[in-house]
Design a protein around this motif. Structure first.
Motif, PDB file in Angstrom:
ATOM      1  N   ASP A  89       6.379   2.603   0.689  1.00  0.00           N
ATOM      2  CA  ASP A  89       5.535   3.158  -0.229  1.00  0.00           C
ATOM      3  C   ASP A  89       5.717   4.467  -0.365  1.00  0.00           C
ATOM      4  O   ASP A  89       5.474   5.153  -1.445  1.00  0.00           O
ATOM      5  CB  ASP A  89       4.093   2.692   0.384  1.00  0.00           C
ATOM      6  CG  ASP A  89       3.473   3.343   1.479  1.00  0.00           C
ATOM      7  OD1 ASP A  89       4.750   3.606   2.284  1.00  0.00           O
ATOM      8  OD2 ASP A  89       2.532   3.298   1.805  1.00  0.00           O
ATOM      9  N   GLN A 118      -2.829   4.917   6.288  1.00  0.00           N
ATOM     10  CA  GLN A 118      -2.675   3.460   5.949  1.00  0.00           C
ATOM     11  C   GLN A 118      -3.594   2.739   5.074  1.00  0.00           C
ATOM     12  O   GLN A 118      -4.518   1.925   5.772  1.00  0.00           O
ATOM     13  CB  GLN A 118      -2.072   2.889   7.255  1.00  0.00           C
ATOM     14  CG  GLN A 118      -1.152   3.499   7.934  1.00  0.00           C
ATOM     15  CD  GLN A 118      -0.557   2.661   9.084  1.00  0.00           C
ATOM     16  OE1 GLN A 118       0.242   1.719   9.198  1.00  0.00           O
ATOM     17  NE2 GLN A 118      -1.062   3.109  10.297  1.00  0.00           N
ATOM     18  N   LYS A 170      -3.509   0.183   3.203  1.00  0.00           N
ATOM     19  CA  LYS A 170      -3.528  -1.200   3.448  1.00  0.00           C
ATOM     20  C   LYS A 170      -4.373  -1.732   4.590  1.00  0.00           C
ATOM     21  O   LYS A 170      -4.645  -2.844   4.290  1.00  0.00           O
ATOM     22  CB  LYS A 170      -1.844  -1.465   3.526  1.00  0.00           C
ATOM     23  CG  LYS A 170      -1.122  -1.261   2.484  1.00  0.00           C
ATOM     24  CD  LYS A 170       0.356  -1.628   2.880  1.00  0.00           C
ATOM     25  CE  LYS A 170       1.279  -1.337   1.631  1.00  0.00           C
ATOM     26  NZ  LYS A 170       2.742  -1.803   2.014  1.00  0.00           N
ATOM     27  N   LEU A 171      -4.490  -1.070   5.592  1.00  0.00           N
ATOM     28  CA  LEU A 171      -5.330  -1.532   6.846  1.00  0.00           C
ATOM     29  C   LEU A 171      -6.990  -1.112   6.224  1.00  0.00           C
ATOM     30  O   LEU A 171      -7.682  -1.779   7.090  1.00  0.00           O
ATOM     31  CB  LEU A 171      -5.091  -0.722   7.985  1.00  0.00           C
ATOM     32  CG  LEU A 171      -3.690  -0.602   8.458  1.00  0.00           C
ATOM     33  CD1 LEU A 171      -3.446  -0.050   9.715  1.00  0.00           C
ATOM     34  CD2 LEU A 171      -3.083  -2.259   8.570  1.00  0.00           C
ATOM     35  N   SER A 173     -10.170  -1.382   3.350  1.00  0.00           N
ATOM     36  CA  SER A 173     -10.894  -1.973   2.224  1.00  0.00           C
ATOM     37  C   SER A 173     -10.248  -1.219   0.781  1.00  0.00           C
ATOM     38  O   SER A 173     -11.285  -0.858   0.124  1.00  0.00           O
ATOM     39  CB  SER A 173     -12.242  -2.443   2.416  1.00  0.00           C
ATOM     40  OG  SER A 173     -12.353  -3.269   3.409  1.00  0.00           O
ATOM     41  N   GLU A 200      -7.829  -0.804  -2.641  1.00  0.00           N
ATOM     42  CA  GLU A 200      -7.035  -1.525  -3.461  1.00  0.00           C
ATOM     43  C   GLU A 200      -5.726  -0.838  -3.611  1.00  0.00           C
ATOM     44  O   GLU A 200      -4.559  -1.400  -3.932  1.00  0.00           O
ATOM     45  CB  GLU A 200      -7.549  -1.763  -5.062  1.00  0.00           C
ATOM     46  CG  GLU A 200      -8.710  -2.430  -5.116  1.00  0.00           C
ATOM     47  CD  GLU A 200     -10.100  -1.615  -4.870  1.00  0.00           C
ATOM     48  OE1 GLU A 200      -9.832  -0.177  -4.625  1.00  0.00           O
ATOM     49  OE2 GLU A 200     -10.953  -2.044  -4.980  1.00  0.00           O
ATOM     50  N   LYS A 201      -5.468   0.515  -3.293  1.00  0.00           N
ATOM     51  CA  LYS A 201      -4.031   1.442  -3.244  1.00  0.00           C
ATOM     52  C   LYS A 201      -3.353   0.921  -2.470  1.00  0.00           C
ATOM     53  O   LYS A 201      -3.690   0.522  -1.192  1.00  0.00           O
ATOM     54  CB  LYS A 201      -4.541   2.795  -3.603  1.00  0.00           C
ATOM     55  CG  LYS A 201      -4.979   3.444  -2.300  1.00  0.00           C
ATOM     56  CD  LYS A 201      -4.941   4.903  -2.644  1.00  0.00           C
ATOM     57  CE  LYS A 201      -5.483   5.731  -1.186  1.00  0.00           C
ATOM     58  NZ  LYS A 201      -5.533   6.980  -1.741  1.00  0.00           N
ATOM     59  N   ASN A 202      -1.926   0.870  -2.551  1.00  0.00           N
ATOM     60  CA  ASN A 202      -0.988   0.763  -1.371  1.00  0.00           C
ATOM     61  C   ASN A 202      -0.231   1.985  -0.986  1.00  0.00           C
ATOM     62  O   ASN A 202       0.447   1.809   0.076  1.00  0.00           O
ATOM     63  CB  ASN A 202       0.021  -0.358  -1.896  1.00  0.00           C
ATOM     64  CG  ASN A 202      -0.692  -1.771  -2.174  1.00  0.00           C
ATOM     65  OD1 ASN A 202      -1.498  -2.161  -1.545  1.00  0.00           O
ATOM     66  ND2 ASN A 202      -0.234  -2.354  -3.406  1.00  0.00           N
ATOM     67  N   SER A 246       0.433   5.540   0.559  1.00  0.00           N
ATOM     68  CA  SER A 246      -0.380   6.492   1.288  1.00  0.00           C
ATOM     69  C   SER A 246      -0.636   7.856   0.966  1.00  0.00           C
ATOM     70  O   SER A 246       0.003   8.206   0.011  1.00  0.00           O
ATOM     71  CB  SER A 246       0.455   6.287   2.727  1.00  0.00           C
ATOM     72  OG  SER A 246       0.636   5.124   3.336  1.00  0.00           O
ATOM     73  N   SER A 267     -10.883  -1.664   9.741  1.00  0.00           N
ATOM     74  CA  SER A 267     -10.235  -0.904  10.694  1.00  0.00           C
ATOM     75  C   SER A 267     -11.247  -0.095  11.430  1.00  0.00           C
ATOM     76  O   SER A 267     -12.223  -0.369  11.763  1.00  0.00           O
ATOM     77  CB  SER A 267      -9.052  -0.116   9.874  1.00  0.00           C
ATOM     78  OG  SER A 267      -8.361   0.487  10.844  1.00  0.00           O
TER      79      SER A 267
END
Length: 335
Positions: free
Chosen positions: A109, A146, A148-149, A151, A153-155, A157, A287
């Motif tokens: 990413d 991170q 992705k870990l 809640s 929507e974006k991926n 970093s 997380s």
């Protein structure tokens, strides 16, 4: 006898009140520590607010030893990935980067976002960084969050810079070298009960008038020309409006730093702090989390940068005793 004037509205320390160019918190100064080497900061995403009960541990307040209700903010702070190590030298024009060493296998990413070197040679770059350590004044690391870990929507970093404090330059380089390519959790940087500083961007409120922006008094209904405005902005001569006069303009979406915000809870089980159905406009905490006493600037999902406290604090350094935390909206603790 002249009528007494009211104090000037608004603080000039926050000028100019422009809209922030980016929504990541900005840290311009780091504290000096003796223990170490250690990382002096972290980052997380604001989830929302709740309330909890804790035993008051400040000895000089009337409620000492009693159970008190406190508003708190939950920040989801998934582990950060240490991507690079930077060395800085001191010049007449501030600190300048000498060189930097990146990890061998970067995340996809970051490469996609153009925030990463495509073919870094970690060993050669680290050797170069060690060779110029005599010129180095500070060592900092580049860390990638991170999302992705969490809640979100974006991926992609967010890339942030964190200073390595404590010890000498040799110890800091060895410490940063050992972290390169690894992940660090919030519990390795902060502890419950510790006071930290939070940097972030406040909620944006758009273009607002002087009454809402500065809190000036509304004039009477028979006032000439305007009611929600300043009666006299300047004399006829000289034709200059001084900066202390309240005027309309951008309100909110500013970089701000909150000092000495106490950590009440710190853990990895997000279900302990997530309300039923999740936080409004955020969702469930999946997380690691940090519970901060009081409010935190910004909207949900906004990046909040955390830093070791740079000022003194009145709070005890031990972890507070939290007896209850609300996880159901509209319900209170049964007395």
């Amino acid at each position: 006898m002249p009528r007494p004037r009211s104090p000037r509205k608004g603080s000039k320390s926050f000028y100019p009140r422009r809209r922030a160019s980016h929504f990541n918190g900005r840290i311009q100064q780091w504290p000096e520590v003796t223990e170490g080497p250690q990382l002096l900061g972290f980052a997380g995403y604001k989830a929302g607010m709740t309330h909890l009960y804790q035993v008051e541990d400040r000895a000089k307040v009337p409620e000492f030893g009693q159970e008190v209700k406190i508003a708190a903010t939950v920040i989801e702070a998934p582990p950060i990935l240490i991507c690079a190590v930077r060395s800085y030298k001191e010049t007449y024009d501030g600190y300048k980067v000498i060189t930097e060493a990146w990890m061998a296998q970067p995340p996809k990413d970051l490469i996609k976002a153009g925030k990463f070197k495509k073919t870094p040679d970690a060993s050669k770059e680290m050797e170069k960084l060690v060779s110029v350590k005599d010129k180095a004044k500070e060592i900092r690391i580049l860390a990638a969050t991170q999302p992705k870990l969490a809640s979100l929507e974006k991926n992609v970093s967010d890339l942030i810079e964190i200073k390595v404090g404590g010890g000498n330059i040799d110890q800091q380089i060895e410490y940063a070298k050992g972290l390169l390519g690894k992940t660090i959790s919030a519990s390795q940087v902060f502890k419950p009960g510790e006071s930290i500083d939070l940097a972030g961007v406040t909620k944006g409120k758009g273009f607002q008038g002087p009454v809402k922006r500065f809190g000036i008094r509304i004039q009477q209904n028979k006032s000439r020309k305007t009611i929600r405005g300043v009666a006299s902005i300047a004399p006829v001569s000289p034709r200059t409006i001084h900066p202390h006069v309240a005027r309309a303009g951008q309100m909110g979406s500013h970089h701000r730093v909150d000092f000495n915000k106490r950590i009440l809870l710190l853990g990895s089980d997000g279900a302990r702090v997530s309300p039923t159905g999740g936080f409004n406009r955020y969702g469930l905490v999946k997380s690691d989390y940090i519970v901060i006493k009081g409010s935190v600037q910004g909207t949900p999902k906004r990046l909040i940068r955390m830093r070791k406290a740079i000022r003194g604090t009145i709070y005890p350094k031990v972890a507070p005793q939290v007896t209850y935390i609300n996880t159901e909206w509209g319900k209170e603790k049964s007395q």
